[in-house]
Design an enzyme around this catalytic site. Structure first.
Site, PDB file in Angstrom:
ATOM      1  CE  LYS A  55      -3.739  -2.603   2.109  1.00  0.00           C
ATOM      2  NZ  LYS A  55      -4.312  -3.126   3.368  1.00  0.00           N
ATOM      3  CD  GLN A  99      -2.970  -4.736   6.627  1.00  0.00           C
ATOM      4  OE1 GLN A  99      -2.917  -3.755   5.899  1.00  0.00           O
ATOM      5  NE2 GLN A  99      -3.557  -5.865   6.246  1.00  0.00           N
ATOM      6  CG  ASP A 122      -9.632  -0.381   4.792  1.00  0.00           C
ATOM      7  OD1 ASP A 122      -9.849  -0.668   3.596  1.00  0.00           O
ATOM      8  OD2 ASP A 122      -9.182  -1.210   5.611  1.00  0.00           O
TER       9      ASP A 122
END
Lengths: 282, 282
Positions: A55, A99, A122
């Site tokens: 990413k 994450q 996200d």
């Protein structure tokens, strides 16, 4: 089968999303704002490290800043939330990605909820989920959004189709079901307790595999001509569908790798740029 | 069919919920807190007036205060939100119900979102929806919760069953789908754009009718032995299912009236008492 199966090329879709971002990033930078994605990694899970690095690299290639925060495996929920709050309050940060999975001792939901909705690129917060379910999300979860983006890029009809989603996680199965529903698909949501899964999958005009088990969806479950969206990404680059077996039955299919994965990352970048643009207007 | 169809008696379920509340209300009153539900009605729709009055009467019978706010048809969104904020800040009010539909010129979603999550006893906020979808709601929407309560009162198994929900509204079809999913049903969500609706409904071990069209679900759509939960309440006390036609096919069915309706009101009262108890601990 006479018609050939279309391979849905995620790299191509991702590239066209990223291409469209370049001009926007350039303009933002000219106006004095470099879009910035903060990634938070807790612990040293090698797969998670790889994802975070991918990413970060994707950001760099587009001229998006990435701010990498790496926390010790023993970080507490409170410490993690403190770090997230600092990022919430940092005007140079436009998007925050925590994450997952985080280590077991951390309350992952509490950590997700700490992310400000304006920076939840996200789509992991509960409010973000609900906004998405009601068709008005700032930032839908990236993988579900990627699945929709691929179908749209290939002009795959959704309205009135029967979509069978295998998996019900908060960031994939549930939100993609809501997105398909909002696009007027009829949606069946299956999971580990589903009975006669093969029979249900065989009714799907669209099959979304979001189960996290390698080669789980079998070829003879697939309705002839179905569209297969494989969001699985299991060890060894293996999807949730038995690709070789499913391929001849499908009219279109995403490969693994090179399907949903790259579009998920491109979507994350797009959301970060969206967030940066929004911050300019705020 | 040799086995008789069970009529799921909503009045009986509602009475047992309300019976269990009496002792809790008594204790709260002894401790100096009378639970209070505020109902907000905008305009003079006769059906809405009836619902609000029924809810007020149901409160009174249990010793729950109800505070009725009636606003003019021409009330603006801003004015309505101002009233809701006053109720949010009023410590004597434990639950807030905004009767819908509101007049068209009002932004209903904005008004719902103004309700504090602690007082959202009708489960209409987006955060409440998401909490419910993730299995951790303070107060799930009352009608979906009532459907689950009736099934539980009659020990109807849910896990592994195929539930077909007809309707996808934010306060009924979507949340009940998430609740059934969280109880390990496989869930198919159908709606106005669904093709082959009869075929899909005929696969349901559980059919939830939440479509708002009188006598819409036909008898010959029903799988023999299915459980029918009819959340419809159309003019003339008519459900969404053709009751007479569905009855012989079903193993169990909610009548209209006397099915989901009374349990919805009992659930609203329960949530109000829950909220009052929570306010004591806060």
């Amino acid at each position: 089968m006479s018609k050939e199966t279309l391979i849905l090329d995620g790299n191509q879709v991702a590239n066209s999303i990223k291409e469209a971002l370049k001009e926007r990033v350039k303009r933002l930078v000219q106006e004095g704002t470099t879009p910035c994605l903060a990634t938070v990694l807790v612990g040293d899970d090698p797969a998670s490290e790889t994802y975070v690095r991918m990413k970060g690299n994707a950001c760099k290639r587009l001229g998006i800043d990435s701010k990498r925060v790496v926390l010790d495996q023993m970080t507490s929920t409170e410490q993690l939330i403190h770090v997230i709050n600092e990022l919430n309050n940092d005007p140079s940060v436009h998007g925050i990605l925590l994450q997952h999975p985080v280590p077991h001792h951390i309350d992952e939901r509490a950590a997700f909820e700490a992310i400000s909705i304006e920076k939840d690129v996200d789509g992991v917060t509960m409010l973000g989920f609900a906004q998405n379910a009601f068709g008005q999300a700032l930032f839908p979860s990236c993988t579900p959004a990627a699945i929709m983006a691929i179908m749209d890029a290939y002009h795959i009809p959704i309205e009135g189709k029967h979509a069978v989603v295998v998996g019900r996680s908060p960031i994939l199965g549930k939100p993609v079901s809501m997105m398909l529903l909002n696009r007027n698909a009829t949606v069946t949501i299956c999971h580990s307790r589903t009975q006669n899964l093969d029979h249900l999958v065989s009714q799907g005009d669209i099959v979304v595999a979001a189960v996290g088990k390698p080669n789980f969806i079998q070829g003879d479950w697939i309705k002839p001509g179905a569209v297969i969206m494989d969001a699985g990404y299991n060890e060894g680059n293996i999807g949730d569908c038995d690709y070789e077996a499913c391929f001849p039955h499908a009219s279109a299919i995403t490969p693994v790798p090179g399907g949903v994965g790259p579009v998920t990352i491109a979507t994350l970048l797009k959301h970060t740029v969206d967030a940066a643009e929004r911050s300019m207007k705020a």
